[in-house]
Design a protein around this motif. Structure first.
Motif, PDB file in Angstrom:
ATOM      1  N   GLY A 280       0.854  -1.186   0.000  1.00 19.60           N
ATOM      2  CA  GLY A 280       0.000   0.000   0.000  1.00 19.60           C
ATOM      3  C   GLY A 280       0.888   1.234   0.000  1.00 19.60           C
ATOM      4  N   PRO A 281       0.318   2.427   0.197  1.00 19.59           N
ATOM      5  CA  PRO A 281       1.133   3.649   0.177  1.00 19.59           C
ATOM      6  C   PRO A 281       2.294   3.629   1.176  1.00 19.59           C
ATOM      7  CG  PRO A 281      -1.170   4.209  -0.007  1.00 19.59           C
ATOM      8  CD  PRO A 281      -1.120   2.731   0.260  1.00 19.59           C
ATOM      9  N   ALA A 282       2.103   3.054   2.372  1.00 18.68           N
ATOM     10  CA  ALA A 282       3.191   3.018   3.357  1.00 18.68           C
ATOM     11  C   ALA A 282       4.310   2.098   2.873  1.00 18.68           C
ATOM     12  CB  ALA A 282       2.666   2.552   4.717  1.00 18.68           C
ATOM     13  N   GLY A 283       3.962   0.886   2.455  1.00 22.67           N
ATOM     14  CA  GLY A 283       4.967  -0.075   2.001  1.00 22.67           C
ATOM     15  C   GLY A 283       5.681   0.394   0.745  1.00 22.67           C
ATOM     16  N   LEU A 284       4.936   0.949  -0.206  1.00 19.96           N
ATOM     17  CA  LEU A 284       5.560   1.428  -1.448  1.00 19.96           C
ATOM     18  C   LEU A 284       6.509   2.593  -1.162  1.00 19.96           C
ATOM     19  CD1 LEU A 284       2.514   1.239  -3.913  1.00 19.96           C
ATOM     20  CD2 LEU A 284       4.642  -0.056  -4.109  1.00 19.96           C
ATOM     21  N   THR A 285       6.125   3.452  -0.213  1.00 22.40           N
ATOM     22  CA  THR A 285       7.010   4.578   0.120  1.00 22.40           C
ATOM     23  C   THR A 285       8.272   4.067   0.811  1.00 22.40           C
ATOM     24  OG1 THR A 285       5.078   5.999   0.324  1.00 22.40           O
ATOM     25  CG2 THR A 285       7.131   6.835   1.255  1.00 22.40           C
ATOM     26  N   SER A 286       8.131   3.068   1.680  1.00 24.55           N
ATOM     27  CA  SER A 286       9.324   2.458   2.288  1.00 24.55           C
ATOM     28  C   SER A 286      10.235   1.912   1.193  1.00 24.55           C
ATOM     29  CB  SER A 286       8.929   1.295   3.213  1.00 24.55           C
ATOM     30  OG  SER A 286       8.393   1.776   4.405  1.00 24.55           O
ATOM     31  N   ALA A 287       9.637   1.248   0.211  1.00 24.20           N
ATOM     32  CA  ALA A 287      10.426   0.681  -0.899  1.00 24.20           C
ATOM     33  C   ALA A 287      11.127   1.788  -1.674  1.00 24.20           C
ATOM     34  CB  ALA A 287       9.511  -0.129  -1.820  1.00 24.20           C
ATOM     35  N   LEU A 288      10.430   2.880  -1.916  1.00 27.40           N
ATOM     36  CA  LEU A 288      11.009   4.015  -2.644  1.00 27.40           C
ATOM     37  C   LEU A 288      12.264   4.530  -1.935  1.00 27.40           C
ATOM     38  CD1 LEU A 288      10.501   6.207  -4.915  1.00 27.40           C
ATOM     39  CD2 LEU A 288       9.259   7.492  -3.186  1.00 27.40           C
ATOM     40  N   TYR A 289      12.157   4.723  -0.625  1.00 33.80           N
ATOM     41  CA  TYR A 289      13.292   5.242   0.144  1.00 33.80           C
ATOM     42  C   TYR A 289      14.424   4.218   0.220  1.00 33.80           C
ATOM     43  CZ  TYR A 289      11.341   9.699   1.554  1.00 33.80           C
ATOM     44  OH  TYR A 289      10.880  10.983   1.536  1.00 33.80           O
ATOM     45  N   ALA A 290      14.072   2.951   0.414  1.00 38.23           N
ATOM     46  CA  ALA A 290      15.110   1.924   0.550  1.00 38.23           C
ATOM     47  C   ALA A 290      15.847   1.722  -0.777  1.00 38.23           C
ATOM     48  CB  ALA A 290      14.483   0.613   1.018  1.00 38.23           C
ATOM     49  N   LEU A 291      15.106   1.737  -1.888  1.00 39.38           N
ATOM     50  CA  LEU A 291      15.743   1.536  -3.196  1.00 39.38           C
ATOM     51  C   LEU A 291      16.619   2.726  -3.565  1.00 39.38           C
ATOM     52  CD1 LEU A 291      12.653  -0.019  -4.943  1.00 39.38           C
ATOM     53  CD2 LEU A 291      14.844  -1.178  -4.654  1.00 39.38           C
ATOM     54  N   ARG A 292      16.159   3.923  -3.211  1.00 44.27           N
ATOM     55  CA  ARG A 292      16.974   5.113  -3.490  1.00 44.27           C
ATOM     56  C   ARG A 292      18.256   5.108  -2.652  1.00 44.27           C
ATOM     57  NH1 ARG A 292      15.022   9.652  -6.000  1.00 44.27           N
ATOM     58  NH2 ARG A 292      15.964  10.981  -4.417  1.00 44.27           N
ATOM     59  N   ALA A 293      18.237   4.343  -1.555  1.00 39.65           N
ATOM     60  CA  ALA A 293      19.446   4.202  -0.727  1.00 39.65           C
ATOM     61  C   ALA A 293      20.251   2.973  -1.159  1.00 39.65           C
ATOM     62  CB  ALA A 293      19.058   4.105   0.743  1.00 39.65           C
ATOM     63  N   ASN A 294      19.843   2.420  -2.322  1.00 39.17           N
ATOM     64  CA  ASN A 294      20.581   1.319  -2.937  1.00 39.17           C
ATOM     65  C   ASN A 294      20.512   0.013  -2.140  1.00 39.17           C
ATOM     66  OD1 ASN A 294      21.898   0.608  -5.227  1.00 39.17           O
ATOM     67  ND2 ASN A 294      23.967   0.968  -4.388  1.00 39.17           N
TER      68      ASN A 294
ATOM     69  N   SER B 275       8.287   6.470   4.803  1.00 39.97           N
ATOM     70  CA  SER B 275       9.602   7.090   4.614  1.00 39.97           C
ATOM     71  C   SER B 275      10.417   7.005   5.900  1.00 39.97           C
ATOM     72  CB  SER B 275       9.465   8.542   4.135  1.00 39.97           C
ATOM     73  OG  SER B 275       8.684   9.277   5.055  1.00 39.97           O
ATOM     74  N   ILE B 276       9.761   7.216   7.043  1.00 42.09           N
ATOM     75  CA  ILE B 276      10.492   7.174   8.321  1.00 42.09           C
ATOM     76  C   ILE B 276      10.977   5.745   8.605  1.00 42.09           C
ATOM     77  CG2 ILE B 276      10.300   7.490  10.828  1.00 42.09           C
ATOM     78  CD1 ILE B 276       8.234   9.740  10.207  1.00 42.09           C
ATOM     79  N   ALA B 277      10.106   4.757   8.409  1.00 41.04           N
ATOM     80  CA  ALA B 277      10.481   3.370   8.722  1.00 41.04           C
ATOM     81  C   ALA B 277      11.702   2.940   7.903  1.00 41.04           C
ATOM     82  CB  ALA B 277       9.310   2.428   8.465  1.00 41.04           C
ATOM     83  N   ALA B 278      11.692   3.257   6.598  1.00 40.69           N
ATOM     84  CA  ALA B 278      12.829   2.854   5.764  1.00 40.69           C
ATOM     85  C   ALA B 278      14.099   3.583   6.197  1.00 40.69           C
ATOM     86  CB  ALA B 278      12.519   3.150   4.294  1.00 40.69           C
ATOM     87  N   THR B 279      13.976   4.863   6.476  1.00 41.11           N
ATOM     88  CA  THR B 279      15.163   5.651   6.857  1.00 41.11           C
ATOM     89  C   THR B 279      15.757   5.137   8.171  1.00 41.11           C
ATOM     90  OG1 THR B 279      14.196   7.544   5.735  1.00 41.11           O
ATOM     91  CG2 THR B 279      15.980   8.014   7.278  1.00 41.11           C
ATOM     92  N   VAL B 280      14.880   4.869   9.148  1.00 41.12           N
ATOM     93  CA  VAL B 280      15.360   4.365  10.445  1.00 41.12           C
ATOM     94  C   VAL B 280      15.987   2.986  10.263  1.00 41.12           C
ATOM     95  CG1 VAL B 280      14.627   3.611  12.748  1.00 41.12           C
ATOM     96  CG2 VAL B 280      13.732   5.738  11.797  1.00 41.12           C
ATOM     97  N   ALA B 281      15.337   2.128   9.481  1.00 34.88           N
ATOM     98  CA  ALA B 281      15.874   0.776   9.253  1.00 34.88           C
ATOM     99  C   ALA B 281      17.263   0.864   8.621  1.00 34.88           C
ATOM    100  CB  ALA B 281      14.930  -0.016   8.349  1.00 34.88           C
ATOM    101  N   ILE B 282      17.409   1.728   7.618  1.00 37.97           N
ATOM    102  CA  ILE B 282      18.704   1.866   6.918  1.00 37.97           C
ATOM    103  C   ILE B 282      19.785   2.371   7.876  1.00 37.97           C
ATOM    104  CG2 ILE B 282      19.901   3.191   5.110  1.00 37.97           C
ATOM    105  CD1 ILE B 282      17.077   3.101   3.621  1.00 37.97           C
ATOM    106  N   ARG B 283      19.449   3.373   8.679  1.00 40.57           N
ATOM    107  CA  ARG B 283      20.437   3.923   9.632  1.00 40.57           C
ATOM    108  C   ARG B 283      20.866   2.869  10.636  1.00 40.57           C
ATOM    109  NH1 ARG B 283      17.780   9.738  11.046  1.00 40.57           N
ATOM    110  NH2 ARG B 283      18.167  10.673   9.020  1.00 40.57           N
ATOM    111  N   GLU B 284      19.889   2.103  11.129  1.00 40.32           N
ATOM    112  CA  GLU B 284      20.223   1.117  12.166  1.00 40.32           C
ATOM    113  C   GLU B 284      20.976  -0.071  11.583  1.00 40.32           C
ATOM    114  OE1 GLU B 284      16.665   0.543  14.552  1.00 40.32           O
ATOM    115  OE2 GLU B 284      16.841   2.589  15.324  1.00 40.32           O
ATOM    116  N   MET B 285      20.689  -0.402  10.321  1.00 44.65           N
ATOM    117  CA  MET B 285      21.437  -1.482   9.666  1.00 44.65           C
ATOM    118  C   MET B 285      22.902  -1.072   9.516  1.00 44.65           C
ATOM    119  SD  MET B 285      18.694  -2.503   6.755  1.00 44.65           S
ATOM    120  CE  MET B 285      19.899  -2.813   5.539  1.00 44.65           C
ATOM    121  N   ALA B 286      23.111   0.207   9.238  1.00 46.43           N
ATOM    122  CA  ALA B 286      24.482   0.696   9.027  1.00 46.43           C
ATOM    123  C   ALA B 286      25.298   0.601  10.306  1.00 46.43           C
ATOM    124  CB  ALA B 286      24.446   2.137   8.534  1.00 46.43           C
ATOM    125  N   LYS B 287      24.617   0.733  11.461  1.00 41.45           N
ATOM    126  CA  LYS B 287      25.332   0.690  12.747  1.00 41.45           C
ATOM    127  C   LYS B 287      25.714  -0.737  13.130  1.00 41.45           C
ATOM    128  CE  LYS B 287      22.994   4.622  14.819  1.00 41.45           C
ATOM    129  NZ  LYS B 287      21.828   4.882  15.642  1.00 41.45           N
TER     130      LYS B 287
END
Ligand code: NAP
Length: 298
Positions: A10-24, A285-297
């Motif tokens: 849905g809009p939440a999941g697709l937006t998470s995908a958008l942010y995660a894919l843009r972060a490669n 957008s927030i969920a993907a960004t937080v997930a990416i930051r925490e994965m990096a740590k």
């Protein structure tokens, strides 16, 4: 092995995908039905900042194509279970990720009365923008008092000969602006303080029986009934990795994290103050960004 698995397109999941894919990131999007989620049932979206007016279907399509261009991997499978080690088991396989975002939204609440299921597609619908066209010059009823019911009644007033708006109370949850527009429609009749207690007909819905607060019943002839009485989450399958409130929504103290490290939540499926398109995409957008930051740590 994926970096992020997103459950729900849905809009939440697709937006998470958008942010995660843009972060490669390597992303798997799992969806049980069709991409778009509940916004597909919105006839017209007019409160999304920057877009004056768009149909729910067009919004979903544009968002999906934006994500598709980034090379999303989407599998149409039903998730059966999620483990705390970030394994996702579906009806078709088993997938592993570093992080999981649950964005499963909510599904249409049922009236839970006899013959409701039997009449689905034979007079009973949960989606006016999908099925409204079948009721040209016919008589329909809409049940509910929220924005969906008001929007549906307004939309159907331009198609059907007559629209009954049946609501169990006197006051509406939906926006006053839409309510005022509805009141001006000559083919819309309000039936307030009434519950639908039975659905009648042979092979197709022919009438509904209503009961008022004094227990008086009344039968009205209708060709169609659009049930718009809200949504319910379906989160029992995640109860080993997240906490749920008494209505089944996922609890999250900060609106992103769940009780399990690396498992995040986004959109209508979590406990929140406002369930709208704007808040769903914000969550995604927030969920993907937080997930990416925490994965990096880690
Ligand atoms: P909702 O706001 O939860 O409203 C559900 C309505 O159904 C309420 O009026 C409720 O009555 C009634 N209801 C619930 N259970 C019932 C039952 N068993 N029998 C009879 N009536 C029942 O749901 P919604 O209208 O689908 O909206 C969901 C969210 O999406 C809301 O936040 C809404 O604002 C948003 N939305 C926004 C737009 C827009 O902005 N254009 C369009 C659609 C939806 P009571 O009031 O008595 O509880």
């Amino acid at each position: 092995m994926y970096q992020i698995i997103i459950i729900g397109a849905g809009p939440a999941g697709l937006t998470s995908a958008l942010y995660a894919l843009r972060a490669n990131k390597k992303v798997l999007l799992l969806e049980a039905k069709a991409y778009g989620g509940q916004i597909l049932t919105a006839n017209s979206v007019e409160n999304y900042p920057g877009i004056e007016k768009i149909s729910g279907v067009d919004f979903a399509d544009q968002l999906y194509h934006q994500v598709e261009k980034l090379g999303v991997e989407i599998k149409y499978e039903t998730v059966l279970r999620v483990e705390s080690d970030k394994t996702v088991i579906t009806n078709n396989g088993k997938y592993q990720a570093d992080a999981i975002i649950i964005a499963t939204g909510a599904s249409n609440r049922k009236l839970n009365i006899e013959r409701e299921q039997e009449f689905v597609g034979k007079g009973v619908s949960y989606c006016a923008s999908c099925d409204g066209t079948f009721y040209k010059n016919k008589i329909v009823a809409v049940n509910g008092g929220g924005n969906t019911a008001l929007d549906d009644a307004l939309y159907l007033s331009g198609i059907a000969a007559k629209v009954y708006l049946v609501h169990r109370r006197e006051e509406f949850r939906g926006e006053n602006k839409t309510l005022e527009e509805l009141k001006k429609k000559e083919n819309v009749e309000f039936i307030l303080n009434a519950n639908i207690v039975s659905l009648n007909g042979k092979d197709h819905l022919e009438s509904i029986t209503l009961k008022d607060q004094s227990e008086n019943t009344r039968e009205i002839s209708v060709d169609g009934l659009f049930i718009a009485i809200g949504q319910e989450p379906k989160n029992e399958i995640f109860s080993n990795v997240v906490d749920l409130d008494d209505k089944g929504y996922i609890l999250s103290e900060d609106g992103v994290h769940t009780k399990t490290e690396g498992i995040y939540v986004a959109g209508d499926t979590r406990v929140k103050l406002l369930r709208q398109l704007t808040t769903a995409v914000s969550d995604g957008s927030i969920a993907a960004t937080v997930a990416i930051r925490e994965m990096a740590k880690n």
